[in-house]
Design a protein around this motif. Structure first.
Motif, short mmCIF file in Angstrom:
data_model
loop_
_atom_site.label_atom_id
_atom_site.label_comp_id
_atom_site.label_asym_id
_atom_site.label_seq_id
_atom_site.Cartn_x
_atom_site.Cartn_y
_atom_site.Cartn_z
N LYS A 1 0.82 -1.22 0.00
CA LYS A 1 0.00 0.00 0.00
C LYS A 1 0.86 1.27 0.00
CE LYS A 1 -3.55 -2.75 0.88
NZ LYS A 1 -2.84 -4.02 1.07
N PRO B 1 -7.44 -5.21 6.20
CA PRO B 1 -7.37 -6.37 7.10
C PRO B 1 -6.33 -7.41 6.68
CG PRO B 1 -9.47 -6.29 5.91
CD PRO B 1 -8.77 -5.01 5.64
N GLU B 2 -5.99 -7.43 5.37
CA GLU B 2 -4.97 -8.37 4.90
C GLU B 2 -3.58 -8.00 5.42
OE1 GLU B 2 -6.65 -6.28 3.13
OE2 GLU B 2 -5.45 -5.26 1.63
N ASP B 3 -3.43 -6.77 5.94
CA ASP B 3 -2.13 -6.32 6.45
C ASP B 3 -2.08 -6.38 7.97
OD1 ASP B 3 -1.10 -5.40 3.84
OD2 ASP B 3 -2.76 -3.98 4.00
N TRP C 1 -3.67 7.04 29.28
CA TRP C 1 -4.81 6.21 28.86
C TRP C 1 -4.36 4.82 28.38
CZ3 TRP C 1 -7.49 10.40 25.31
CH2 TRP C 1 -7.93 11.45 26.13
N ARG D 1 -1.81 -0.77 33.08
CA ARG D 1 -2.72 -1.10 34.20
C ARG D 1 -4.19 -0.93 33.79
NH1 ARG D 1 -0.82 3.05 38.49
NH2 ARG D 1 -0.34 4.15 36.58
N TYR D 2 -4.41 -0.05 32.80
CA TYR D 2 -5.81 0.25 32.44
C TYR D 2 -6.18 -0.22 31.03
CZ TYR D 2 -4.53 3.58 36.09
OH TYR D 2 -4.04 4.15 37.21
N PHE D 3 -5.18 -0.38 30.18
CA PHE D 3 -5.47 -0.67 28.78
C PHE D 3 -4.86 -2.01 28.39
CE2 PHE D 3 -4.67 -0.28 24.18
CZ PHE D 3 -5.94 0.05 23.74
N LYS E 1 -6.05 -7.76 24.39
CA LYS E 1 -7.48 -8.03 24.25
C LYS E 1 -8.08 -7.13 23.16
CE LYS E 1 -11.61 -8.65 26.98
NZ LYS E 1 -12.19 -8.75 28.31
N TYR E 2 -7.62 -5.91 23.12
CA TYR E 2 -8.11 -4.92 22.15
C TYR E 2 -7.85 -5.40 20.72
CZ TYR E 2 -8.93 -0.06 20.60
OH TYR E 2 -9.42 1.08 20.01
N THR F 1 -9.58 -8.77 19.80
CA THR F 1 -11.02 -8.63 19.55
C THR F 1 -11.32 -7.91 18.25
OG1 THR F 1 -11.34 -8.48 21.94
CG2 THR F 1 -13.21 -7.85 20.58
N LEU F 2 -10.61 -6.80 18.04
CA LEU F 2 -10.96 -5.96 16.89
C LEU F 2 -10.21 -6.31 15.61
CD1 LEU F 2 -11.14 -2.46 18.64
CD2 LEU F 2 -13.04 -3.93 18.03
N GLY F 3 -9.06 -6.94 15.73
CA GLY F 3 -8.23 -7.20 14.54
C GLY F 3 -7.63 -5.89 14.07
N MET G 1 -12.27 4.25 15.78
CA MET G 1 -11.65 4.16 17.11
C MET G 1 -10.49 5.16 17.22
SD MET G 1 -12.71 2.16 19.45
CE MET G 1 -13.73 0.80 19.78
N LEU H 1 -11.12 12.68 21.78
CA LEU H 1 -11.19 12.69 23.24
C LEU H 1 -10.04 13.51 23.84
CD1 LEU H 1 -13.26 11.37 25.05
CD2 LEU H 1 -11.72 9.45 25.36
#
Lengths: 173, 366
Positions: free
Chosen positions: B62, B121-123, B197, B201-203, B207-208, B211-213, B219, B226
């Motif tokens: 790309k 997503p292929e990358d 953030w 300890r918080y992030f 798992k992130y 879950t999301l790939g 996001m 924010l």
């Protein structure tokens, strides 16, 4: 540009916002669930006080719109400062982490179930699934990497050959 | 009767000529505001961005390497390495007279832009290490070959600074002439709110990503919005205030287009970026290893310019300035300029505060 006729008013406004923000931060620090009314009251009170003072004083200069813009800028800046203070706390980071955790716990299974359903639907129609298409695209990316690797090796070999040829020519001469 | 009417009227307060002139001007501006607003709503024009002529030198997956030719009054060309993901790089060439790239080419630098592209997503398997050891070296080499120069200056902006620093320290064979870090975080212990953030300890980054790939653009957008929640409000207030000015409106349209085009992150890239840079701060500690080679910032010994922005809340000045102590260069300079992360390099302020300084520093060493 706005004139500075209303400066004392802005100073008063900023002072009030800062005091309110401290109260707000203390509420956050205690980790209590915020009561919507008490949560916003300091800001509403400050806004009302500042506006009522502005109204009773009358326009301090000819540039009424400029002053209004300045007032708005100060208000946004004060809010920005308050929010930055609140969001820069450990409590906020912790709350955001928890929020994210619950989002992932909910969205993960939903996403997986949706993908499975879509894949089953596509398979029923005799079409490749999304993951299969992604798999093929990923293989193409890998293939390009391999071709790049070969190109690099060829370049290196060509370079060595050039150097070797130059060395042989130099030795003959 | 007429006279009687006048005597019955209450006395009108005196209105100064200044007030009348101001009201007159406000009316004129309000009329223009309405006109421009209705144009924006009824007949929105797609802003033309990226006006500087360029040619594609090379493409890998790309990613693209673009060359912006100049009269080349300076021997050493410049390779510009921006952030991967997050946003598109046309912000550096937003519009005529509002383009960092245009300015640098006018100053006689051949300018090479590494456009990482939009990863799909292929990358997802692409890591920071892949970007540093596979994409960057190849595109940097192609830039050097295309220029015909024997040396090259490198400018890393934002995330592009740590990425290019990793590349340069692990590829000592690359003939680096000068290195510039603009708003690029180096010491992640001082990186501000993002650092807090993304604290381990918080992030939970594993798992992130699991879950999301791919990290969706929405996001990424949420995270940046924010960081400055009042930004949209102040942007709209300023738009309303300046809506009478067609030049401002043109600039706003271009900037607004860019500001709303967020890009996704490849999942594995995000994992390594958050873990090793934000959470473990391995870059400044000298604990990073890329492609089997240690990343030691002290390996950078060429002239170095570090530029921080006073109001930068993405890469605060302290985390950028850390490069000064990490490199072993003797010719090094730190500049702290007004503005935020973007306004440091894009916009009217940048054209006066930043670009001439960067160009002058580079010109003296190219």
């Amino acid at each position: 540009m706005a004139e500075t006729g209303g400066q004392p008013l802005f100073d008063l406004w900023k002072k009030q916002v800062e005091e309110g923000s401290q109260a707000w931060l203390r509420t956050l620090g205690q980790g209590q669930p915020a009561d919507p009314q008490s949560f916003w009251r300091p800001f509403m009170d400050q806004g009302m006080a500042a506006w009522s003072k502005l109204m009773t004083q009358g326009p301090p200069s000819a540039d009424l719109m400029g002053q209004w813009k300045q007032f708005l800028d100060q208000w946004i800046a004060a809010w920005s400062k308050v929010l930055e203070q609140a969001m820069g706390t450990e409590t906020f980071a912790q709350a955001m982490g928890k929020q994210m955790e619950s989002f992932l716990n909910t969205s993960g299974p939903v996403k997986k179930a949706a993908e499975q359903q879509i894949d089953a639907g596509l398979a029923g129609l005799g079409l490749p699934s999304r993951s299969q298409v992604i798999g093929v695209a990923a293989q193409i990316v890998q293939l390009e990497d391999k071709v790049d690797g070969l190109e690099d090796r060829l370049d290196a070999v060509a370079k060595e050959l050039r150097e070797l040829t130059a060395a042989v020519k130099a030795a003959r001469a | 009767m007429k006279d009687q009417l006048f005597t019955m009227m209450p006395e009108m307060p005196a209105v100064s000529a200044e007030v009348i002139a101001r009201l007159d001007e406000d009316t004129r501006r309000n009329f223009l505001r309405m006109k421009h607003w209705s144009e924006m709503m009824m007949n929105p024009k797609e802003p033309e961005v990226g006006p500087t002529p360029r040619e594609e030198i090379y493409r890998k997956n790309k990613s693209r390497l673009w060359r912006y030719a100049s009269k080349r009054t300076h021997r050493t060309p410049l390779l510009f390495v921006p952030n991967l993901g997050i946003s598109r790089p046309y912000i550096f060439d937003l519009m005529p007279k509002g383009s960092f790239i245009e300015h640098m080419t006018q100053q006689g630098f051949d300018f090479y832009l590494l456009d990482w592209g939009v990863f799909g997503p292929e990358d997802n398997g692409l890591t920071v290490e892949d970007a540093v050891t596979k994409i960057l070296p190849r595109l940097a080499r192609k830039a050097l070959e295309s220029s015909g120069a024997s040396e090259m200056s490198v400018l890393g902006y934002c995330m592009g600074a740590p990425l290019s620093a990793c590349f340069l320290t692990t590829h000592p064979e690359f003939p680096l002439k000068n290195y510039i870090d603009m708003a690029g975080p180096i010491d992640f212990s001082q990186v501000g709110m993002f650092g807090q953030w993304l604290d381990a300890r918080y992030f939970d980054v594993d798992k992130y990503v699991d879950t999301l790939g791919t990290i969706p653009a929405d996001m990424v957008k949420l995270g940046f919005k924010l960081l400055k929640p009042t930004m949209d409000l102040s942007t709209n207030v300023n738009l309303w205030w300046n809506l009478w000015n067609p030049e401002y409106v043109a600039g706003f349209n271009a900037l607004n287009k860019w500001a709303n085009e967020y890009l996704p992150f490849p999942g594995e890239f995000f994992r390594q970026w958050v873990k090793e840079f934000y959470q473990q701060n391995k870059l400044v500690k000298g604990e990073l290893v890329m492609g089997g080679r240690p990343v030691k910032l002290s390996a950078i010994a060429c002239p170095v310019l570090v530029v921080g922005a006073k109001e930068d809340n993405i890469a605060p000045p302290a985390c950028v300035k850390a490069l000064m102590d990490a490199v072993s260069s003797t010719d090094k300079e730190y500049l702290e300029l007004p503005g935020g992360h973007i306004s440091l390099i894009a916009g009217r302020g940048a054209s006066t505060h930043c670009w001439p300084k960067v160009a002058a520093w580079l010109a003296a060493r190219s």
